[in-house]
Design an enzyme around this catalytic site. Structure first.
Site, PDB file in Angstrom:
ATOM      1  N   ASP A 118       9.152  -7.237   8.136  1.00  0.00           N
ATOM      2  CA  ASP A 118       7.828  -6.684   8.413  1.00  0.00           C
ATOM      3  C   ASP A 118       7.249  -7.349   9.659  1.00  0.00           C
ATOM      4  O   ASP A 118       7.570  -8.507   9.956  1.00  0.00           O
ATOM      5  CB  ASP A 118       6.920  -6.984   7.197  1.00  0.00           C
ATOM      6  CG  ASP A 118       5.716  -6.063   7.070  1.00  0.00           C
ATOM      7  OD1 ASP A 118       5.154  -5.675   8.101  1.00  0.00           O
ATOM      8  OD2 ASP A 118       5.326  -5.764   5.926  1.00  0.00           O
ATOM      9  N   HIS A 176       2.747  -0.144   1.830  1.00  0.00           N
ATOM     10  CA  HIS A 176       3.431  -1.335   1.324  1.00  0.00           C
ATOM     11  C   HIS A 176       2.791  -1.900   0.070  1.00  0.00           C
ATOM     12  O   HIS A 176       3.353  -2.803  -0.563  1.00  0.00           O
ATOM     13  CB  HIS A 176       3.536  -2.412   2.414  1.00  0.00           C
ATOM     14  CG  HIS A 176       4.832  -3.137   2.407  1.00  0.00           C
ATOM     15  ND1 HIS A 176       5.330  -3.820   3.491  1.00  0.00           N
ATOM     16  CD2 HIS A 176       5.776  -3.287   1.434  1.00  0.00           C
ATOM     17  CE1 HIS A 176       6.497  -4.361   3.192  1.00  0.00           C
ATOM     18  NE2 HIS A 176       6.790  -4.059   1.937  1.00  0.00           N
ATOM     19  N   ASP A 192       1.701  -9.660   4.758  1.00  0.00           N
ATOM     20  CA  ASP A 192       1.198  -8.994   3.541  1.00  0.00           C
ATOM     21  C   ASP A 192       0.941  -9.990   2.418  1.00  0.00           C
ATOM     22  O   ASP A 192       1.147  -9.689   1.242  1.00  0.00           O
ATOM     23  CB  ASP A 192       2.177  -7.912   3.070  1.00  0.00           C
ATOM     24  CG  ASP A 192       2.340  -6.798   4.094  1.00  0.00           C
ATOM     25  OD1 ASP A 192       1.517  -6.711   5.019  1.00  0.00           O
ATOM     26  OD2 ASP A 192       3.299  -6.018   3.964  1.00  0.00           O
ATOM     27  N   HIS A 209      -2.487  -2.950   1.152  1.00  0.00           N
ATOM     28  CA  HIS A 209      -1.110  -2.981   1.651  1.00  0.00           C
ATOM     29  C   HIS A 209      -0.851  -4.287   2.405  1.00  0.00           C
ATOM     30  O   HIS A 209       0.300  -4.580   2.736  1.00  0.00           O
ATOM     31  CB  HIS A 209      -0.799  -1.753   2.513  1.00  0.00           C
ATOM     32  CG  HIS A 209      -1.425  -1.755   3.884  1.00  0.00           C
ATOM     33  ND1 HIS A 209      -0.945  -0.967   4.905  1.00  0.00           N
ATOM     34  CD2 HIS A 209      -2.492  -2.414   4.403  1.00  0.00           C
ATOM     35  CE1 HIS A 209      -1.679  -1.154   5.988  1.00  0.00           C
ATOM     36  NE2 HIS A 209      -2.624  -2.018   5.702  1.00  0.00           N
ATOM     37  N   ASP A 234       7.407  -0.729  10.172  1.00  0.00           N
ATOM     38  CA  ASP A 234       6.762  -1.289  11.363  1.00  0.00           C
ATOM     39  C   ASP A 234       7.390  -2.615  11.790  1.00  0.00           C
ATOM     40  O   ASP A 234       6.982  -3.188  12.807  1.00  0.00           O
ATOM     41  CB  ASP A 234       5.247  -1.401  11.205  1.00  0.00           C
ATOM     42  CG  ASP A 234       4.765  -2.540  10.298  1.00  0.00           C
ATOM     43  OD1 ASP A 234       5.516  -3.506  10.062  1.00  0.00           O
ATOM     44  OD2 ASP A 234       3.611  -2.463   9.825  1.00  0.00           O
ATOM     45  N   GLU A 257       5.914   2.724   4.638  1.00  0.00           N
ATOM     46  CA  GLU A 257       5.000   2.888   5.769  1.00  0.00           C
ATOM     47  C   GLU A 257       5.453   3.911   6.811  1.00  0.00           C
ATOM     48  O   GLU A 257       4.995   3.879   7.956  1.00  0.00           O
ATOM     49  CB  GLU A 257       4.700   1.538   6.443  1.00  0.00           C
ATOM     50  CG  GLU A 257       3.980   0.534   5.529  1.00  0.00           C
ATOM     51  CD  GLU A 257       2.500   0.844   5.287  1.00  0.00           C
ATOM     52  OE1 GLU A 257       1.988   1.817   5.874  1.00  0.00           O
ATOM     53  OE2 GLU A 257       1.876   0.099   4.495  1.00  0.00           O
ATOM     54  N   ASP A 298       9.403  -2.832   5.733  1.00  0.00           N
ATOM     55  CA  ASP A 298       8.330  -2.036   6.338  1.00  0.00           C
ATOM     56  C   ASP A 298       8.848  -1.497   7.661  1.00  0.00           C
ATOM     57  O   ASP A 298       9.307  -2.269   8.508  1.00  0.00           O
ATOM     58  CB  ASP A 298       7.101  -2.926   6.554  1.00  0.00           C
ATOM     59  CG  ASP A 298       5.864  -2.161   6.990  1.00  0.00           C
ATOM     60  OD1 ASP A 298       5.991  -1.198   7.766  1.00  0.00           O
ATOM     61  OD2 ASP A 298       4.757  -2.538   6.560  1.00  0.00           O
ATOM     62  N   HIS A 320       4.154  -7.944   9.574  1.00  0.00           N
ATOM     63  CA  HIS A 320       3.043  -8.641   8.933  1.00  0.00           C
ATOM     64  C   HIS A 320       3.536  -9.354   7.671  1.00  0.00           C
ATOM     65  O   HIS A 320       4.542  -8.959   7.083  1.00  0.00           O
ATOM     66  CB  HIS A 320       1.947  -7.643   8.557  1.00  0.00           C
ATOM     67  CG  HIS A 320       1.637  -6.653   9.637  1.00  0.00           C
ATOM     68  ND1 HIS A 320       2.318  -5.447   9.759  1.00  0.00           N
ATOM     69  CD2 HIS A 320       0.738  -6.692  10.642  1.00  0.00           C
ATOM     70  CE1 HIS A 320       1.848  -4.784  10.803  1.00  0.00           C
ATOM     71  NE2 HIS A 320       0.897  -5.509  11.360  1.00  0.00           N
TER      72      HIS A 320
END
Length: 310
Positions: A127, A104, A131, A144, A236, A279, A234, A129
């Site tokens: 995402d 990312h 980031d 990332h 994830d 990712e 992302d 997260h």
């Protein structure tokens, strides 16, 4: 005048490039993400369903033997200029810019490139997260986890490498929204609160439903419905049951169906200008089936965002 979104989208040119870069984090293999998505049939499906697709190929940076954090941070800074230039060029040609990652950190440059082309665009960050770490507060030092912060003026800090001097932070906090969060560090939460950044956690998705979440997200960053959109996704963000081959999986994420709803609703605005899919890491899969499951999910999300039937 009423615009037929489906017909309009079908005729809009799309440009694709692969950001085969993996040094924003410690796991080798995520730089192979573009190849895996291609092997899963992305371009074949896309060219069948869209009238104009230009493939700029992949730009791959191989890992060197020196994997110290300072070295990887320098490499991120250098590659970010590449991703900035690629996305800005595509957008300036009137094309939708599709970036296949890569980790990312490549989005540090893609978002900067979009903002250089269109300073009024908004960013939807899907995402697990945020980031939005900075160099000083990051627990890991992995970049990332920092691409958003480098694009926000209020979060600028000294960076030890001159390779990033080109980046001008243009992203207003009011034009950023998160969807799917569930693994956010305390210092990042403080940033979200201090800058009043819109953030929808998985608890919000569970309570409100994904459709309502996306409606509210769009309204927060673009209440008049006029600004172009950068969608940074992302893999994830999805639950590991739908996308296991990734570096930072977090349980209880979006289902693939919910992810597709996000992408379809962004498409339905008619204002998607750029998308990152990042990712996907085939080396972290337990077997080939997990690689294929993750790549298939990523491709389905991309096609949904571009208005193609899945």
């Amino acid at each position: 005048m009423t615009i037929d979104i489906e017909e309009y989208s079908k005729n809009r040119p799309v440009s694709v490039w692969g950001a085969g870069f993996d040094q924003g984090q410690p796991h080798a293999g995520v730089g192979e993400g573009p190849h895996v998505m291609r092997e899963a049939g992305l371009l074949k499906r896309l060219t069948t369903l869209r009238s104009s697709v230009t493939d700029y190929g992949d730009i791959t940076v191989l890992r060197g033997e020196d994997q110290r954090q300072c070295t990887r941070q320098k490499e991120v800074a250098k590659f970010s200029r590449t991703s900035h230039d690629m996305v800005k060029y595509m957008l300036d040609q009137g094309q939708i810019a599709l970036t296949l990652g890569g980790d990312h950190s490549v989005s540090m440059g893609t978002v900067a490139g979009h903002l250089a082309s269109d300073p009024d665009c908004v960013v939807i960050w899907v995402d697990a997260h945020t980031d939005i770490n900075t160099i000083s507060i990051s627990n890991s030092g992995n970049m990332h986890g920092m691409p958003v912060s480098f694009n926000i003026k209020q979060l600028q800090e000294p960076f030890p490498h001159p390779e990033l001097k080109w980046l001008t932070p243009r992203l207003l906090p009011s034009r950023l929204v998160y969807i799917g969060l569930r693994d956010v560090e305390d210092e990042e939460k403080k940033i979200l609160e201090r800058l009043n950044i819109a953030a929808f956690y998985m608890s919000d998705v569970d309570e409100l439903g994904i459709t309502k979440v996306v409606e509210e997200a769009l309204n927060r960053v673009d209440p008049l419905g006029k600004r172009n959109i950068h969608l940074s996704f992302d893999i994830d963000a999805l639950d590991p049951s739908d996308a296991p081959a990734t570096g930072c999986p977090v349980r209880e994420g979006l289902t693939l169906a919910e992810g597709l709803t996000v992408c379809k609703m962004v498409h339905s605005t008619g204002r998607l200008q750029a998308m990152d899919m990042v990712e996907v890491n085939p080396r972290l899969a337990k077997n080939q089936e997990e690689v294929e499951r993750t790549a298939s999910a990523a491709n389905d999300l991309i096609l949904a965002a571009l208005g193609c039937s899945v």
